[in-house]
Design an enzyme around this catalytic site. Sequence first.
Site, short mmCIF file in Angstrom:
data_model
loop_
_atom_site.label_atom_id
_atom_site.label_comp_id
_atom_site.label_asym_id
_atom_site.label_seq_id
_atom_site.Cartn_x
_atom_site.Cartn_y
_atom_site.Cartn_z
N GLY A 40 -5.39 -0.46 -9.94
CA GLY A 40 -4.45 0.59 -10.35
C GLY A 40 -3.00 0.18 -10.28
N CYS A 42 -1.09 0.53 -7.77
CA CYS A 42 -0.77 -0.06 -6.47
C CYS A 42 -0.89 -1.58 -6.49
N GLY A 115 -11.64 6.04 -20.25
CA GLY A 115 -12.62 7.10 -20.04
C GLY A 115 -12.10 8.45 -20.51
N THR A 144 -6.97 9.01 -12.05
CA THR A 144 -6.20 8.30 -13.08
C THR A 144 -4.74 8.08 -12.68
N LEU A 187 15.29 2.11 -3.55
CA LEU A 187 15.80 1.40 -2.37
C LEU A 187 15.03 0.11 -2.11
N GLU A 204 22.51 8.75 -7.24
CA GLU A 204 21.54 9.75 -6.78
C GLU A 204 22.07 11.15 -7.04
N ASP A 314 -2.87 10.31 -6.93
CA ASP A 314 -1.58 10.71 -7.52
C ASP A 314 -1.71 11.81 -8.57
N ALA A 322 -0.65 5.33 -1.67
CA ALA A 322 -1.94 4.67 -1.84
C ALA A 322 -2.94 5.09 -0.76
N HIS A 446 5.24 -5.83 27.03
CA HIS A 446 6.62 -6.32 27.03
C HIS A 446 6.62 -7.81 26.72
P1 FAD Z 1 -3.39 4.55 -9.60
O1 FAD Z 1 -3.19 3.48 -8.63
O2 FAD Z 1 -2.27 4.88 -10.51
O3 FAD Z 1 -4.66 4.12 -10.45
C1 FAD Z 1 -5.10 4.85 -11.54
C2 FAD Z 1 -5.91 3.94 -12.44
O4 FAD Z 1 -6.53 4.73 -13.43
C3 FAD Z 1 -5.06 2.91 -13.20
O5 FAD Z 1 -5.58 1.63 -13.00
C4 FAD Z 1 -5.19 3.34 -14.65
O6 FAD Z 1 -5.21 2.23 -15.55
C5 FAD Z 1 -6.53 4.04 -14.66
N1 FAD Z 1 -6.70 5.01 -15.73
C6 FAD Z 1 -5.85 6.03 -16.07
N2 FAD Z 1 -6.38 6.76 -17.05
C7 FAD Z 1 -7.58 6.20 -17.35
C8 FAD Z 1 -8.60 6.51 -18.27
N3 FAD Z 1 -8.52 7.56 -19.09
N4 FAD Z 1 -9.68 5.70 -18.32
C9 FAD Z 1 -9.79 4.62 -17.49
N5 FAD Z 1 -8.87 4.29 -16.59
C10 FAD Z 1 -7.78 5.08 -16.51
N6 FAD Z 1 2.24 3.61 -2.24
C11 FAD Z 1 2.07 3.25 -0.95
O7 FAD Z 1 1.33 3.91 -0.23
N7 FAD Z 1 2.71 2.16 -0.44
C12 FAD Z 1 3.54 1.40 -1.19
O8 FAD Z 1 4.10 0.42 -0.70
C13 FAD Z 1 3.75 1.76 -2.54
N8 FAD Z 1 4.56 1.04 -3.32
C14 FAD Z 1 4.71 1.38 -4.63
C15 FAD Z 1 5.58 0.64 -5.40
C16 FAD Z 1 5.78 0.95 -6.73
C17 FAD Z 1 6.72 0.13 -7.56
C18 FAD Z 1 5.05 2.04 -7.30
C19 FAD Z 1 5.22 2.38 -8.74
C20 FAD Z 1 4.20 2.80 -6.53
C21 FAD Z 1 4.02 2.48 -5.19
N9 FAD Z 1 3.19 3.22 -4.36
C22 FAD Z 1 3.05 2.89 -3.05
C23 FAD Z 1 2.44 4.38 -4.86
C24 FAD Z 1 0.98 3.98 -5.14
O9 FAD Z 1 0.98 2.92 -6.06
C25 FAD Z 1 0.20 5.17 -5.67
O10 FAD Z 1 0.33 6.26 -4.79
C26 FAD Z 1 -1.28 4.81 -5.80
O11 FAD Z 1 -1.45 3.71 -6.65
C27 FAD Z 1 -2.07 5.99 -6.34
O12 FAD Z 1 -3.41 5.63 -6.42
P2 FAD Z 1 -4.37 6.33 -7.48
O13 FAD Z 1 -5.70 5.68 -7.26
O14 FAD Z 1 -4.27 7.78 -7.41
O15 FAD Z 1 -3.81 5.91 -8.93
P1 NAI Z 2 11.13 9.40 -5.38
O1 NAI Z 2 10.65 10.76 -5.64
O2 NAI Z 2 10.87 8.73 -4.10
O3 NAI Z 2 12.71 9.34 -5.58
C1 NAI Z 2 13.34 9.71 -6.77
C2 NAI Z 2 14.81 9.95 -6.49
O4 NAI Z 2 15.47 10.12 -7.72
C3 NAI Z 2 15.07 11.20 -5.66
O5 NAI Z 2 15.96 10.87 -4.64
C4 NAI Z 2 15.65 12.18 -6.67
O6 NAI Z 2 16.55 13.10 -6.08
C5 NAI Z 2 16.36 11.22 -7.60
N1 NAI Z 2 16.59 11.73 -8.95
C6 NAI Z 2 15.75 12.47 -9.70
N2 NAI Z 2 16.30 12.72 -10.91
C7 NAI Z 2 17.51 12.11 -10.91
C8 NAI Z 2 18.56 11.98 -11.86
N3 NAI Z 2 18.45 12.53 -13.06
N4 NAI Z 2 19.66 11.29 -11.53
C9 NAI Z 2 19.78 10.72 -10.30
N5 NAI Z 2 18.81 10.81 -9.36
C10 NAI Z 2 17.69 11.48 -9.66
O7 NAI Z 2 10.56 8.54 -6.61
P2 NAI Z 2 10.45 6.99 -6.85
O8 NAI Z 2 11.38 6.23 -5.98
O9 NAI Z 2 10.54 6.83 -8.32
O10 NAI Z 2 8.97 6.69 -6.38
C11 NAI Z 2 7.86 7.35 -7.00
C12 NAI Z 2 6.72 7.50 -6.06
O11 NAI Z 2 6.15 6.25 -5.74
C13 NAI Z 2 7.16 8.14 -4.77
O12 NAI Z 2 6.63 9.44 -4.75
C14 NAI Z 2 6.56 7.33 -3.68
O13 NAI Z 2 5.68 8.11 -2.93
C15 NAI Z 2 5.79 6.21 -4.39
N6 NAI Z 2 6.21 4.94 -3.81
C16 NAI Z 2 5.92 4.70 -2.50
C17 NAI Z 2 6.35 3.56 -1.88
C18 NAI Z 2 6.06 3.36 -0.46
O14 NAI Z 2 5.23 4.07 0.09
N7 NAI Z 2 6.69 2.40 0.20
C19 NAI Z 2 7.12 2.55 -2.61
C20 NAI Z 2 7.41 2.93 -3.96
C21 NAI Z 2 6.94 4.08 -4.52
#
Ligand code: FAD
Ligand code: NAI
Length: 467
Positions: A40, A42, A115, A144, A187, A204, A314, A322, A446
Amino acid sequence: MSSYDLVVIGTGPGGYVCALRAAQLGLKTAVVEKRPAHGGTCLNVGCIPSKALLHASEAFEEATKHFPVLGITVGEPKLDLAKMMAFKQDGVDGNTKGVAFLLKKNGIDAVQGTGRLAGAGRVEVTSEDGGNQILEAKNVVIATGSDVANLPGVTIDEEVVVSSTGALDLAKVPGKLVVIGAGVIGLELGSVWRRLGAEVTVVEYLDRILPGMDGEVGKQFQRILQKQGIQFRLSQKVTGVERTGSGATVTVEPAAGGAAEVLEADVVLVAIGRVPYTAGLGLDTVGVQLDGKGRIQTDDHYATNVTGIYAIGDVIAGPMLAHKAEDEGVAVAEILAGKAGHVNYGVIPNVVYTTPEVASVGKSEEELKKDGITYNVGKFPFTANGRAKVNHTTDGFVKVLADAGTDRVLGVHIVGPDAGNLIMEVAVAMEFGASSEDIARTCHAHPTLTEAVKEAALAVEKRALHM
Ligand code: FAD
Ligand code: NAI
């Protein structure tokens, strides 16, 4: 036609973990995935590649800025970005192949293609070459995930105006990077490119960074990031992004109204959140209901309004993390196997993998105040922790919030070195209903950073020893 006890659509952390648990419990299971690789968002374009670049860029900064302090002379480190990207891709491939291996090992059929629900108990899978097959399923779990939220009127080209996906794959270090959104992605990826040499400005809309996290943590973390060189423009809204030759301009104005200003950028990262992904799923063919935010609506057992169709991760309500998706995957598999699957949403850790890291679990002070809960605060700075001191990693603090009446731990917030690992002892303690005294009375090794957690717990009753 193949028939299954369970068909899972999507093999992100929610979907593939759900399938593994279901197979463990004896359910005949298939997964459907449209990406070429499992894992996915992640594993392919999220957690894993971002952590690879955070790790590599941190090592680069260590070598540049900190090696001399440690008495290590290696000459001036040079960046080979292509090689760093290859390092990232190697990590991604290793992880996605690992998922394919696990699916196979557990006897799960992995079907590649998109799917779509095609009536009760039927999932239609269309492959890239247009091939079509129907899987018959007693139960379907939709996993998805989510997709990038877009700014109205702004086109993401993944070269100059990028989402997180493009920002994980830039061909060169931008001179000026403007990040829209001071959330987790902004960030983390802002930190990566600053360490590699970009001038980073984060715009922001709100008056604080990391909304949703404890306010005090947000304030201190902002100061630390500013010290590192990231510039913030809070309470500013972006009203337009225009491509200009090789770069772009970003027009911003005060959120409360006022004169507009134009920022020049080589790359603009749009990181304003993510939206549930349900496109093309055929939800309307069976009448699956969405909530007001476009998420699939489920009950406490992840069941949609349609019998036999469930959803997790998600694409439903709750934090987009994740581990939350994974735990929901396990819970729904257990429910389908007749067990009591459950996720405790009160104890889901949240980590930002910057340097220092930020980690939290449970309630923030703002939430406790809003809920009218009286609490005591214990705080301990890393400047007073021996291990942090000797390592020169003293930025940050641990804050423990405990119920004023019962001393039960209600929330813990950490800015500091290795905060993402430190938070886990507290998460376990909270699962067992621990008081701050329980943590304070537990012998901590420690010299470790964990002693800061113990000291913050002691500080709840104003008896921290090293402060
Ligand atoms: P996804 O991981 O989005 O997987 C969904 C899958 O479904 C995808 O592979 C997609 O191709 C597939 N799919 C969609 N529609 C269909 C369909 N119709 N048929 C077949 N396949 C389909 N979370 C953390 O906890 N820690 C982190 O450090 C973190 N870092 C992140 C960094 C970034 C840059 C981003 C964008 C997100 C990050 N997240 C992080 C968030 C995390 O990636 C998501 O919360 C997590 O992947 C959600 O899992 P999921 O299984 O719900 O969906
Ligand atoms: P986010 O929801 O964390 O932050 C989005 C930020 O954009 C907020 O501060 C919001 O106020 C601001 N914003 C919204 N509209 C705006 C605008 N028009 N102009 C200026 N600022 C605006 O979303 P982000 O960073 O895109 O991450 C998406 C998701 O991915 C998060 O929900 C997070 O849970 C997940 N994620 C998790 C990570 C982790 O666990 N380490 C790492 C990266 C993503």
